[in-house]
Design a protein around this motif. Structure first.
Motif, PDB file in Angstrom:
ATOM      1  N   GLU A  66       0.874  -1.167   0.000  1.00  0.00           N
ATOM      2  CA  GLU A  66       0.000   0.000   0.000  1.00  0.00           C
ATOM      3  C   GLU A  66       0.903   1.206   0.000  1.00  0.00           C
ATOM      4  O   GLU A  66       1.841   1.305   0.802  1.00  0.00           O
ATOM      5  N   SER A  67       0.651   2.129  -0.921  1.00  0.00           N
ATOM      6  CA  SER A  67       1.546   3.270  -1.080  1.00  0.00           C
ATOM      7  C   SER A  67       1.496   4.189   0.133  1.00  0.00           C
ATOM      8  O   SER A  67       0.617   4.059   0.996  1.00  0.00           O
ATOM      9  N   ALA A  68       2.437   5.103   0.150  1.00  0.00           N
ATOM     10  CA  ALA A  68       2.393   6.136   1.175  1.00  0.00           C
ATOM     11  C   ALA A  68       1.108   6.930   1.019  1.00  0.00           C
ATOM     12  O   ALA A  68       0.697   7.260  -0.091  1.00  0.00           O
TER      13      ALA A  68
ATOM     14  N   THR B 107      -4.674   6.295  -0.960  1.00  0.00           N
ATOM     15  CA  THR B 107      -3.528   5.401  -1.146  1.00  0.00           C
ATOM     16  C   THR B 107      -3.764   4.537  -2.373  1.00  0.00           C
ATOM     17  O   THR B 107      -4.905   4.401  -2.847  1.00  0.00           O
ATOM     18  N   LEU B 108      -2.680   3.933  -2.855  1.00  0.00           N
ATOM     19  CA  LEU B 108      -2.765   2.965  -3.930  1.00  0.00           C
ATOM     20  C   LEU B 108      -2.487   1.585  -3.332  1.00  0.00           C
ATOM     21  O   LEU B 108      -1.495   1.414  -2.618  1.00  0.00           O
TER      22      LEU B 108
ATOM     23  N   THR C 284       7.338  -2.415 -10.495  1.00  0.00           N
ATOM     24  CA  THR C 284       7.224  -1.032 -10.051  1.00  0.00           C
ATOM     25  C   THR C 284       5.973  -0.406 -10.677  1.00  0.00           C
ATOM     26  O   THR C 284       5.864  -0.282 -11.901  1.00  0.00           O
TER      27      THR C 284
ATOM     28  N   LYS D  12       3.575   2.846 -10.942  1.00  0.00           N
ATOM     29  CA  LYS D  12       3.434   4.276 -10.732  1.00  0.00           C
ATOM     30  C   LYS D  12       2.078   4.711 -11.292  1.00  0.00           C
ATOM     31  O   LYS D  12       1.672   4.267 -12.371  1.00  0.00           O
TER      32      LYS D  12
ATOM     33  N   PHE E 250       1.344   8.262  -7.112  1.00  0.00           N
ATOM     34  CA  PHE E 250       1.522   7.150  -6.185  1.00  0.00           C
ATOM     35  C   PHE E 250       2.546   6.177  -6.778  1.00  0.00           C
ATOM     36  O   PHE E 250       2.681   6.063  -8.002  1.00  0.00           O
ATOM     37  N   SER E 251       3.218   5.457  -5.879  1.00  0.00           N
ATOM     38  CA  SER E 251       4.191   4.468  -6.327  1.00  0.00           C
ATOM     39  C   SER E 251       4.285   3.353  -5.307  1.00  0.00           C
ATOM     40  O   SER E 251       4.214   3.590  -4.091  1.00  0.00           O
ATOM     41  N   LEU E 252       4.360   2.123  -5.802  1.00  0.00           N
ATOM     42  CA  LEU E 252       4.641   0.974  -4.933  1.00  0.00           C
ATOM     43  C   LEU E 252       5.320  -0.088  -5.784  1.00  0.00           C
ATOM     44  O   LEU E 252       5.242  -0.091  -7.006  1.00  0.00           O
ATOM     45  N   THR E 253       6.016  -0.984  -5.091  1.00  0.00           N
ATOM     46  CA  THR E 253       6.797  -2.015  -5.795  1.00  0.00           C
ATOM     47  C   THR E 253       6.371  -3.391  -5.328  1.00  0.00           C
ATOM     48  O   THR E 253       6.303  -3.660  -4.122  1.00  0.00           O
TER      49      THR E 253
END
Length: 668
Positions: free
Chosen positions: A25-27, A37-38, A123, A125, A144-147
């Motif tokens: 879950e993204s910041a 959030t994402l 990744t 975005k 938003f970004s998460l990996t």
């Protein structure tokens, strides 16, 4: 030592397993209005394999964001994934949210808006935009970004959010749907009955297809229901109408489905068996004899049998013929009026002040005849004997005609179902239903004339017959006075003046005709000519009577009916009692006096906070006509009670009692 090592290994494995899930879950992007959030459904991804990512919005109390069709105001959220292919947002069912005078389709508290993504790397975005509103609207956006690690996917810690979302997405409809050119949405399915459906509403996929803030009156019947949508400027009657349909059952459970309504009129409602319709028609006509409109006519016919010893059957046949001809003529008039687009139902002719004034004069003339002012044959039952020349049977024929005309302001039990079903059937069946109703009306006189035992029970002819005949004139005068009041409701004071002037002219015509009846040829012809001039003058007055605009006055404690007001009261959870009436409907007026306007019923209305809506069908208001047909009726009276908080509507009997009204109120 081995046991301690095993504990350490288990804790280490749990930490490794839980770490990626919490990281998926993204910041958060936070404001006073919402936290965004994402999130992902899986804790790993495989290159080239689809998985789901969603924008999660958690809104502060009172704030909301919008569906793909925001309604009258607002902008839907947008989510764009960079460097990967994605599906459109999978929208859950929204709520209808009133924002002042406009209606919007929105989400409150929390919502997940997922898309299906196919990516080559882990990744992710994304860029998202959303609008949040309360008293004001504030646009927000963020990157938003998460990996995700590359590997075999398994449910993430946020997978439960996606499962909850899937339960909130409308399902494919199992029901067929049609949309009529006037905006009527008809949904058909065996599960949809008055016993199961208590509420329903429709949300279109696109803006400006319907007027979002308009009420959507619901009418449920066996195997389906209709929603009266109000088309907007973007509505196209030649194209499908798509959107989300929500249906609430008696347990309060809501079912949301995606519907694709094809253009076309609603299919006809399933008809009761023809035999049942005809039985109801006969019973309705039979009971009609006990109504105050008809009883004086029946009494005169019964008395006349005492003076027609041996000829009762001939008079019964003539009377029945008059009844049947007039009933069939009424049915034909209704069919013609409906084919011309007029909202006509039982008693439709009484919506014309010209017809009501003419009926006033006719009943007044009958009263003058019974009072002995002039004679046509042997009174009312012998009317036309000079033309017929044989035993006054023509008089009986015209008495049957008069009986039907004065019967139309009354409604008897079973008649509502029979008339509505008859008018919905093919024309041949309509004519048959009305003819059988006529047989029911004439049945008591046929039975009386066909049974010599009953005739012998009548007193011998004598002076009493003349006295009773004159006494029976007063119900005719009373009916004429009531019709003058009906004219006042339809044509105002000018209509009353014209009707009163006509009464004077008809009175003069009757007097001069009667005064010269026994004179020689010249005076008699002069009297007939003067009577004819007076009648023609009355006809000239009749042509000047006009309908005046409908007023909005209603009795104390009652509000004027409108579909919008009914929908607003039901949306607010209030119980509602609807009374559809007309000034010319005797049954309606009696019911109001003995069953609705009583202290007990008014107190029950107040105690239970029941809203009382009254619709005046005196001039056949189209909105009231639509409500009648939605509830399986083609005439008044109609009484419908809507319990509070979405309960199912209950149609009350046409002959109403105080106890019946109180029973319905107490059961709610």
């Amino acid at each position: 030592m081995k046991r301690l090592l095993m504990v350490v290994l288990v804790l280490l494995a749990a930490t490794v397993a839980s770490g990626p899930a919490h990281a998926l879950e993204s910041a958060p992007v936070s404001s006073k209005r919402a936290v965004a959030t994402l999130v992902t459904e899986t804790n790993a991804m495989e290159p080239g394999k689809p998985f789901r990512v969603g924008l999660r919005l958690r809104m502060a109390d009172g704030w909301h964001t919008y569906w793909k069709n925001p309604g009258d105001a607002g902008v839907p959220p947008d989510l764009t994934i960079e460097g990967a292919s994605q599906s459109p947002i999978d929208w859950p069912t929204p709520r209808r949210v009133a924002e002042g005078p406009v209606m919007t389709y929105a989400y409150l508290n929390e919502v997940l808006l997922p898309v299906t993504v196919t990516a080559q790397t882990g990744t992710i975005k994304a860029h998202a935009q959303w609008l949040v509103c309360k008293d004001i609207c504030v646009p927000e956006e963020s990157d938003f970004s998460l990996t995700l690690p590359v590997g075999i996917p398994s449910p993430s810690a946020q997978a439960g959010l996606f499962a909850a979302h899937d339960r909130a997405v409308p399902r494919t409809s199992p029901w067929s749907a049609r949309i009529a050119p006037d905006g009527t949405l008809f949904v058909q399915g065996p599960e949809l009955t008055p016993a199961t459906v208590t509420d329903a509403w429709f949300i279109p996929d696109q803006p400006e297809w319907i007027q979002d803030d308009a009420a959507q009156p619901l009418s449920v019947r066996m195997g389906g229901f209709t929603l009266a949508l109000k088309p907007a400027k973007g509505f196209d009657a030649t194209k499908d109408l798509t959107g989300v349909l929500s249906v609430r059952d008696r347990t309060g459970m809501q079912t949301d489905v995606v519907v694709d309504a094809v253009p076309g009129p609603p299919p006809p409602e399933a008809m009761p068996p023809l035999a049942q319709i005809l039985v109801f028609a006969f019973l309705g006509g039979l009971i009609l004899n006990l109504m105050p409109c008809v009883f004086p006519i029946l009494a005169m016919k019964a008395v006349s049998l005492a003076g027609h010893a041996g000829r009762g059957r001939a008079h019964a046949v003539a009377y029945t013929a008059g009844v049947l001809v007039t009933f069939v003529a009424l049915a034909a008039g209704l069919l013609v009026a409906r084919a011309a687009g007029t909202a006509a139902g039982w008693g439709f002719q009484f919506s014309s002040p010209v017809f009501v004034a003419a009926m006033t004069w006719l009943l007044f003339a009958v009263g003058l005849n019974l009072s002995g002012v002039f004679q046509i044959g042997a009174g009312l039952t012998g009317a036309g004997s000079g033309l017929a020349g044989r035993h006054g049977t023509a008089g009986s024929f015209f008495t049957g005609l008069l009986a039907v005309l004065v019967a139309t302001p009354c409604t008897a039990p079973f008649m509502g179902v029979a008339v509505a079903a008859g008018l919905a059937a093919p024309p041949v069946v309509t004519l048959l239903v009305f003819a059988v109703m006529g047989l029911g009306l004439s049945a008591p006189y046929i039975a009386f004339a066909s049974m010599p035992v009953l005739v012998r029970l009548m007193p011998r002819p004598g002076r009493w017959m003349e006295v009773l005949k004159q006494a029976l004139a007063f119900p005719m005068y009373g009916a004429a006075a009531w019709l003058v009041w009906v004219v006042s409701q339809e044509a105002g004071s000018a209509g009353v003046l014209g009707t009163a002037a006509g009464l004077v002219l008809i009175g003069f015509a009757g007097w001069v005709f009667g005064a010269t009846q026994a004179a020689s040829v010249q005076p008699r012809r002069f009297g007939q000519a003067m009577a004819l001039v007076a009648v023609l003058a009355a006809g000239a007055v009749l042509s000047g009577i006009r309908t005046v605009p409908v007023g909005t006055a209603t009795e104390a404690l009652a509000e004027a009916y409108s579909p919008e007001r009914l929908a607003a009261l039901r949306a607010a959870g209030k119980p509602v009692f609807v009374n559809m009436t007309a000034a010319w409907c005797v049954t309606c007026l009696v019911n109001e006096r003995v069953a609705i306007s009583t202290d007990a019923v008014r107190s029950a209305f107040a105690e239970r906070n029941v809203a009382y809506l009254k619709g005046d069908w005196t001039r056949q208001d189209p909105a009231i006509t639509a409500f009648l047909r939605q509830n399986g009726r083609d005439g008044v009276p109609l009484y419908v009670f809507f319990p509070g908080h979405g309960g199912g509507a209950e149609v009350l009997p046409q002959i109403l009692t105080e106890g019946e009204v109180l029973r319905v109120l107490r059961a709610s």
